[in-house]
Design an enzyme around this catalytic site. Structure first.
Site, mmCIF file in Angstrom:
data_model
loop_
_atom_site.group_PDB
_atom_site.id
_atom_site.type_symbol
_atom_site.label_atom_id
_atom_site.label_comp_id
_atom_site.label_asym_id
_atom_site.label_seq_id
_atom_site.Cartn_x
_atom_site.Cartn_y
_atom_site.Cartn_z
ATOM 1 N N ASP A 54 -43.854 -23.807 -24.691
ATOM 2 C CA ASP A 54 -44.040 -23.029 -25.917
ATOM 3 C C ASP A 54 -45.247 -23.576 -26.671
ATOM 4 O O ASP A 54 -45.430 -24.794 -26.786
ATOM 5 C CB ASP A 54 -42.802 -23.129 -26.809
ATOM 6 C CG ASP A 54 -43.013 -22.432 -28.141
ATOM 7 O OD1 ASP A 54 -42.954 -21.188 -28.164
ATOM 8 O OD2 ASP A 54 -43.265 -23.124 -29.146
ATOM 9 N N TYR A 59 -51.349 -24.437 -33.541
ATOM 10 C CA TYR A 59 -51.342 -25.835 -33.148
ATOM 11 C C TYR A 59 -52.753 -26.278 -32.757
ATOM 12 O O TYR A 59 -53.252 -25.969 -31.678
ATOM 13 C CB TYR A 59 -50.388 -26.071 -31.978
ATOM 14 C CG TYR A 59 -48.961 -25.638 -32.223
ATOM 15 C CD1 TYR A 59 -48.424 -25.569 -33.508
ATOM 16 C CD2 TYR A 59 -48.132 -25.305 -31.157
ATOM 17 C CE1 TYR A 59 -47.119 -25.176 -33.723
ATOM 18 C CE2 TYR A 59 -46.817 -24.921 -31.360
ATOM 19 C CZ TYR A 59 -46.314 -24.853 -32.647
ATOM 20 O OH TYR A 59 -45.016 -24.455 -32.853
ATOM 21 N N LYS A 85 -47.244 -17.471 -30.198
ATOM 22 C CA LYS A 85 -46.867 -16.932 -31.501
ATOM 23 C C LYS A 85 -47.951 -16.039 -32.088
ATOM 24 O O LYS A 85 -49.116 -16.106 -31.670
ATOM 25 C CB LYS A 85 -46.531 -18.087 -32.450
ATOM 26 C CG LYS A 85 -45.416 -18.977 -31.858
ATOM 27 C CD LYS A 85 -45.058 -20.133 -32.722
ATOM 28 C CE LYS A 85 -43.949 -20.946 -32.072
ATOM 29 N NZ LYS A 85 -44.404 -21.755 -30.930
ATOM 30 N N GLY A 239 -37.668 -28.858 -32.807
ATOM 31 C CA GLY A 239 -37.368 -29.920 -33.762
ATOM 32 C C GLY A 239 -36.043 -30.584 -33.487
ATOM 33 O O GLY A 239 -35.354 -31.031 -34.415
ATOM 34 N N VAL A 240 -35.673 -30.681 -32.214
ATOM 35 C CA VAL A 240 -34.340 -31.158 -31.842
ATOM 36 C C VAL A 240 -34.114 -32.609 -32.261
ATOM 37 O O VAL A 240 -32.967 -33.034 -32.456
ATOM 38 C CB VAL A 240 -34.120 -30.966 -30.324
ATOM 39 C CG1 VAL A 240 -34.998 -31.881 -29.513
ATOM 40 C CG2 VAL A 240 -32.661 -31.130 -29.945
ATOM 41 N N SER A 243 -37.641 -34.227 -36.229
ATOM 42 C CA SER A 243 -39.017 -34.722 -36.406
ATOM 43 C C SER A 243 -39.188 -36.170 -35.977
ATOM 44 O O SER A 243 -40.227 -36.776 -36.227
ATOM 45 C CB SER A 243 -39.565 -34.510 -37.827
ATOM 46 O OG SER A 243 -39.131 -35.497 -38.725
ATOM 47 N N ILE A 245 -36.466 -39.003 -35.917
ATOM 48 C CA ILE A 245 -35.459 -40.028 -36.144
ATOM 49 C C ILE A 245 -34.308 -39.980 -35.148
ATOM 50 O O ILE A 245 -33.689 -41.011 -34.841
ATOM 51 C CB ILE A 245 -34.930 -39.941 -37.597
ATOM 52 C CG1 ILE A 245 -34.263 -41.255 -37.995
ATOM 53 C CG2 ILE A 245 -34.009 -38.727 -37.784
ATOM 54 C CD1 ILE A 245 -34.006 -41.371 -39.485
ATOM 55 N N LEU A 246 -34.031 -38.794 -34.570
ATOM 56 C CA LEU A 246 -32.962 -38.697 -33.581
ATOM 57 C C LEU A 246 -33.419 -39.115 -32.186
ATOM 58 O O LEU A 246 -32.610 -39.177 -31.264
ATOM 59 C CB LEU A 246 -32.396 -37.274 -33.543
ATOM 60 C CG LEU A 246 -31.645 -36.832 -34.797
ATOM 61 C CD1 LEU A 246 -31.147 -35.397 -34.648
ATOM 62 C CD2 LEU A 246 -30.471 -37.771 -35.115
#
Length: 342
Positions: A54, A59, A85, A239-240, A243, A245-246
């Site tokens: 994607d 971008y 897009k 954004g899974v 951004s 931290i996960l």
């Protein structure tokens, strides 16, 4: 989970791998990378089996499309899925020197300025320009990009562009789909409240949802996702990692939804980390796999800008996660009780 198992996107005939690649980093989001680094990252992903990409004209102001297209046009077209897009049209700046001196949003991006344009002609112009940048003669889906208050700055502009889209731009998208030039029509969503507003006006096949549905928070379960489910609208999750931290955990410099985490947000993620550690599961693996338990979610598309980023994401998708982990997260109040996890 099998990263490359295919899922149907909403009511469409388009089937996407469960794991894709988000192309914002190739526009130099947060980190400036070279063409060689982008090429090496794409090659590593391709060699490992990645087949869904994607991107967007926004971008790097065309840079991501150029980089991804340069790689993909050497592959067999039937072997991959590519989405991009619409909503911005790019032109040469009237004053190139002044433009170059003022660019901040995409460091080392291409020197083209843009205007938001959701009209019939604007959508077609955007589509054809993307094909030229990609070096491909078709894409698999188009997404309406950044039609929200955060990006446009005023409610008056949002309303005006929505009206422009409803009266002209959607006709262009529907004509492209009817002619077989795209397989699905979607919209990118970053904020709560956007999905119902879009569905009141537009007949969409799917949403690319970034941030409101992650392991850290799930507010779209209240209204947005049930509405999509009722209408047969599919979802792709961007954004899974919220951004970053996960993926990294609570470390210096980690961001939560593009800002430094508040003490409460950091504590929440630490709690999730602790549960994952007790079950021997990397935080990133739980974050990647969690959204795919929802029946309307077809794919997750984390980004990356180094070969080890994409290969690590693939390994995280393949990591076994026991049901007991999800049960403990819910028991501890770290995950909504109604979030699908089976």
């Amino acid at each position: 989970m099998d990263p490359f198992a295919l899922r149907r996107l909403g009511r469409t005939e388009l089937r996407l791998p469960q794991l894709g690649f988000g192309g914002a980093p190739f526009g130099n989001l947060f980190t400036v990378i070279s063409d060689d680094e982008a090429e090496a990252t794409l090659q590593a992903g391709w060699d490992a089996g990645l087949r869904y990409f994607d991107t967007s004209p926004w971008y790097g102001r065309g840079l991501s499309e150029h980089r991804i297209g340069r790689f993909l046009r050497r592959q067999k077209r039937e072997d991959f899925r590519i989405t991009t897009k619409v909503g911005r049209v790019f032109t040469a700046p009237a004053d190139p020197a002044a433009f170059a001196a003022s660019t901040r949003d995409w460091p080392n991006g291409l020197h083209f300025e843009h205007r938001h344009d959701y009209s019939y002609d604007g959508i077609l112009r955007s589509y054809e320009d993307s094909l030229q940048r990609l070096g491909l003669n078709r894409v698999d889906a188009l997404l309406i990009h950044d039609l929200d208050l955060a990006n446009l700055g005023s409610e008056a502009l949002v309303s005006a562009h929505l009206a422009e889209l409803a009266t002209g731009g959607m006709r262009a998208l529907q004509e492209l789909k009817a002619a077989g030039r795209i397989g699905a029509i979607g919209a990118g969503v970053n904020r709560i409240g956007t999905i119902p507003r879009f569905l009141e006006l537009l007949d969409l096949d799917f949403f690319l949802v970034a941030l409101p549905y992650t392991l850290a928070e799930q507010p779209v379960l209240d209204h947005e996702f049930p509405l999509c489910e009722q209408r047969g609208v599919g979802v792709v999750i961007g954004g899974v990692f919220a951004s970053g931290i996960l993926a990294t955990g609570v470390v210096p410099g980690a961001t939560y939804n593009y800002h430094p985490p508040t003490p409460a947000e950091a504590e929440h993620v630490r709690g999730i980390e602790a549960v994952c550690a007790r079950h021997g599961v990397p935080l990133a693996a739980a974050a990647l796999q969690f959204p795919l338990h929802h029946p309307i979610v077809a794919s997750v598309i984390p980004g990356g800008f180094r070969p080890d980023h994409v290969t690590r994401n693939i390994a995280s998708m393949q990591h076994a996660i026991p049901d007991a982990l999800w049960a403990e997260l819910k028991h501890e109040g770290l995950l909504r009780a109604d979030a699908p996890t089976a």
